[in-house]
Design an enzyme around this catalytic site. Sequence first.
Site, PDB file in Angstrom:
ATOM      1  N   LYS A 212       0.739  -1.098   0.399  1.00 11.57           N
ATOM      2  CA  LYS A 212      -0.095  -0.193   0.228  1.00 11.57           C
ATOM      3  C   LYS A 212       0.918   1.586  -0.460  1.00 11.57           C
ATOM      4  O   LYS A 212       0.299   1.867  -0.750  1.00 11.57           O
ATOM      5  CB  LYS A 212      -0.816   0.012   1.142  1.00 11.57           C
ATOM      6  CG  LYS A 212      -1.929   1.189   1.611  1.00 11.57           C
ATOM      7  CD  LYS A 212      -2.926   1.555   2.580  1.00 11.57           C
ATOM      8  CE  LYS A 212      -3.558  -0.117   2.104  1.00 11.57           C
ATOM      9  NZ  LYS A 212      -5.125   0.140   3.440  1.00 11.57           N
ATOM     10  N   GLU A 218      10.463  -5.668   3.851  1.00 12.28           N
ATOM     11  CA  GLU A 218      10.505  -7.042   3.005  1.00 12.28           C
ATOM     12  C   GLU A 218      10.173  -6.879   1.701  1.00 12.28           C
ATOM     13  O   GLU A 218      10.807  -7.363   0.674  1.00 12.28           O
ATOM     14  CB  GLU A 218       9.569  -8.562   3.606  1.00 12.28           C
ATOM     15  CG  GLU A 218       9.893  -8.307   5.684  1.00 12.28           C
ATOM     16  CD  GLU A 218       9.231  -7.244   6.388  1.00 12.28           C
ATOM     17  OE1 GLU A 218       8.613  -7.816   7.990  1.00 12.28           O
ATOM     18  OE2 GLU A 218       8.548  -6.924   6.039  1.00 12.28           O
ATOM     19  N   GLY A 273      -5.219  -5.022   5.103  1.00 13.99           N
ATOM     20  CA  GLY A 273      -4.121  -5.758   4.354  1.00 13.99           C
ATOM     21  C   GLY A 273      -5.076  -7.675   4.291  1.00 13.99           C
ATOM     22  O   GLY A 273      -5.170  -7.766   3.390  1.00 13.99           O
ATOM     23  N   ARG A 274      -5.642  -7.672   5.585  1.00 11.08           N
ATOM     24  CA  ARG A 274      -6.142  -9.022   5.509  1.00 11.08           C
ATOM     25  C   ARG A 274      -7.384  -8.675   4.450  1.00 11.08           C
ATOM     26  O   ARG A 274      -7.958 -10.210   5.310  1.00 11.08           O
ATOM     27  CB  ARG A 274      -5.775  -9.840   7.546  1.00 11.08           C
ATOM     28  CG  ARG A 274      -5.926  -8.468   8.351  1.00 11.08           C
ATOM     29  CD  ARG A 274      -5.913  -9.348   9.655  1.00 11.08           C
ATOM     30  NE  ARG A 274      -6.867  -8.411  10.820  1.00 11.08           N
ATOM     31  CZ  ARG A 274      -6.157  -7.115  11.179  1.00 11.08           C
ATOM     32  NH1 ARG A 274      -4.921  -6.662  10.082  1.00 11.08           N
ATOM     33  NH2 ARG A 274      -6.191  -6.474  12.062  1.00 11.08           N
ATOM     34  N   GLU A 359      -4.227 -11.629  14.079  1.00 10.27           N
ATOM     35  CA  GLU A 359      -3.829 -10.315  13.216  1.00 10.27           C
ATOM     36  C   GLU A 359      -4.613  -9.324  14.179  1.00 10.27           C
ATOM     37  O   GLU A 359      -4.567  -8.068  14.764  1.00 10.27           O
ATOM     38  CB  GLU A 359      -3.561 -10.282  12.156  1.00 10.27           C
ATOM     39  CG  GLU A 359      -2.871  -8.865  12.393  1.00 10.27           C
ATOM     40  CD  GLU A 359      -2.247  -8.309  10.636  1.00 10.27           C
ATOM     41  OE1 GLU A 359      -1.075  -8.877  11.246  1.00 10.27           O
ATOM     42  OE2 GLU A 359      -1.516  -8.023   9.825  1.00 10.27           O
ATOM     43  N   HIS A 390      -3.468 -38.088  10.193  1.00  8.97           N
ATOM     44  CA  HIS A 390      -2.336 -39.234  10.230  1.00  8.97           C
ATOM     45  C   HIS A 390      -1.268 -37.908  11.837  1.00  8.97           C
ATOM     46  O   HIS A 390      -0.176 -38.456  11.628  1.00  8.97           O
ATOM     47  CB  HIS A 390      -1.915 -39.793   9.807  1.00  8.97           C
ATOM     48  CG  HIS A 390      -3.189 -40.290   9.031  1.00  8.97           C
ATOM     49  ND1 HIS A 390      -3.098 -42.346   9.468  1.00  8.97           N
ATOM     50  CD2 HIS A 390      -3.669 -40.476   8.659  1.00  8.97           C
ATOM     51  CE1 HIS A 390      -4.036 -43.017   8.852  1.00  8.97           C
ATOM     52  NE2 HIS A 390      -4.742 -42.157   8.292  1.00  8.97           N
ATOM     53  N   LYS A 510       9.276  -4.822  13.649  1.00  5.91           N
ATOM     54  CA  LYS A 510      10.116  -3.982  11.920  1.00  5.91           C
ATOM     55  C   LYS A 510      11.074  -2.481  12.597  1.00  5.91           C
ATOM     56  O   LYS A 510      11.787  -2.895  11.873  1.00  5.91           O
ATOM     57  CB  LYS A 510       8.343  -3.258  11.792  1.00  5.91           C
ATOM     58  CG  LYS A 510       7.718  -4.683  11.322  1.00  5.91           C
ATOM     59  CD  LYS A 510       5.814  -4.035  10.903  1.00  5.91           C
ATOM     60  CE  LYS A 510       6.483  -2.825   9.575  1.00  5.91           C
ATOM     61  NZ  LYS A 510       5.155  -3.038   8.782  1.00  5.91           N
TER      62      LYS A 510
END
Length: 549
Positions: A212, A218, A273-274, A359, A390, A510
């Site tokens: 954005k 990153e 974002g999410r 979050e 399993h 961050k």
Amino acid sequence: MTHDSNFLPLTQRPAWKALHTHSEQVKDTHLRELFAADPKRGERLVIEIPDLYLDYSKNRITDETLRLLIRLANECQLRERIESMFNGEAINSTEGRAALHTALRAPEGARIMLDGVNVVAEVHAVLDRMSVFAEQLRNRQWLGHTGKPIVNIVNIGIGGSDLGPVMAYEALKSYSQRNLTLRFVSNVDGTDFVEATRDLDPEQTLFIVCSKTFTTLETLTNARAARNWCLQKLGDEQAISRHFVAVSTNAEEVKKFGIDTDNMFGFWDWDGGRYSMDSAIGLSTMIAVGPNHFRAMLEGFHAMDEHFRHTPFERNMPVIMALLKLWYNNFLDAQSVAVFPYCQYLKRFPAYLQQLTMESNGKHVTLEGANVDYQTAPIYWGEPGTNGQHSFFQLLHQGTRLIPCDFIGFYKSLNPLGDQHDLLMANCFAQTEALAFGKTEAEVKAEGTPDWLAPHRSFEGNRPSNTLLLDRLTPRTLGLLVALFEHSVFTQGVIWNIDSFDQWGVELGKALAKKTAGELKGADEPQLDHDSSTNTLIRRYRRFNRGQS
């Protein structure tokens, strides 16, 4: 949105107190008893809407539990908060923003006004631009710098700019155009980028940089690596404009990077974002499956939005699922929730839900800034069935922890192979039955098991679960599923009186990482002012890193 500072704290509300008393009365009631007392329980405690069926009968609840939970939702003004969200009020109070992701899937022609602007018209303008661009790529009309068609698309993002797109791509792979290669890079670990691009040709590769602000550390680190990778082969700086597009709102930084701002797809500060996989962040999804399938996914989102907004809480799927999570989290001391999609295409769905739930609701203060005196978001985790059976289902069946589960299954497979889908769904139904009802020592002994072995082969049961059933996995049903969990998360946040749309918890690490990154490089020994552990780790890393190089 303003909040009355004199409102009653959550744990002092009458419904909360009543639920606490009620939980003491019913906490030892077994699902065997509940089903025996109500032979039609499995037909009654269900909700069905077009394309989606929820069976919540295998939960440790009575009709009184549901009545009190809905009373709590009403006391917390859930209906009013739902309307505030849909109307674009600034319910993300710590950032002074609306949380208007529902506008991303509103049908063309709808009107949702924010600051005097119809945001739906803006959304559809971006969708139309995305559609044109996606069709150019799908039809091999978008050419790289050397004139070769683009056939490889690499999405660079992190968090909501990665988890949503990669989950949607994997979920809808059956609908994707297979002569296009899609890859996703998120981790700042160089291995992620190197392995994603190792077998790709820069002349035929396009990068979608999703950030954005176009400053995410990153994402921009990986974007610069991609830029260098392209230029090593293509040489010409002018090539960047044919091999990079941006999903961003920062035109200045996008242009500085070398991306043509005509190829910048925007979104809005009210789109977290999410909650953004159905915005321009989903450009890679649209390229993979095509504009028509993408819009079908938006229709599924919108159908769930309408159900959530208008359906009474007693029959409201996101609300009921949220209240059940709250019941276990706050009154029966469950600390985690597991989700099991019995569909390999949904292998990334649990990871997507981890961010969405933890979050959003991993908060320790109320909207007013007071410390909460109750648990908020549980830990969310999972794995596709039957793989999970399993690995960790042993703990679910015979462990000491209470872990409510969500099972997701489909009536029809997208890849029929003999009777394998029947076997898959047999496992799904069997697991919910075994978790709920278990097997007593007496039953085990009646089968001939020796007394000494019987305790090891018995199952307590009383382990709760929901089962969600859909016809088949389509773009529309994926939209339904994602919106279901979005609104369930919001409902829990409303009752806990927290902001489900900020994420200040990611900022401290961050900020410290930026400082530490400078201390890890350079010839001169830095002056360190961290704690003794961090100082020692930095010095040790510098010594061994330089020694290896």
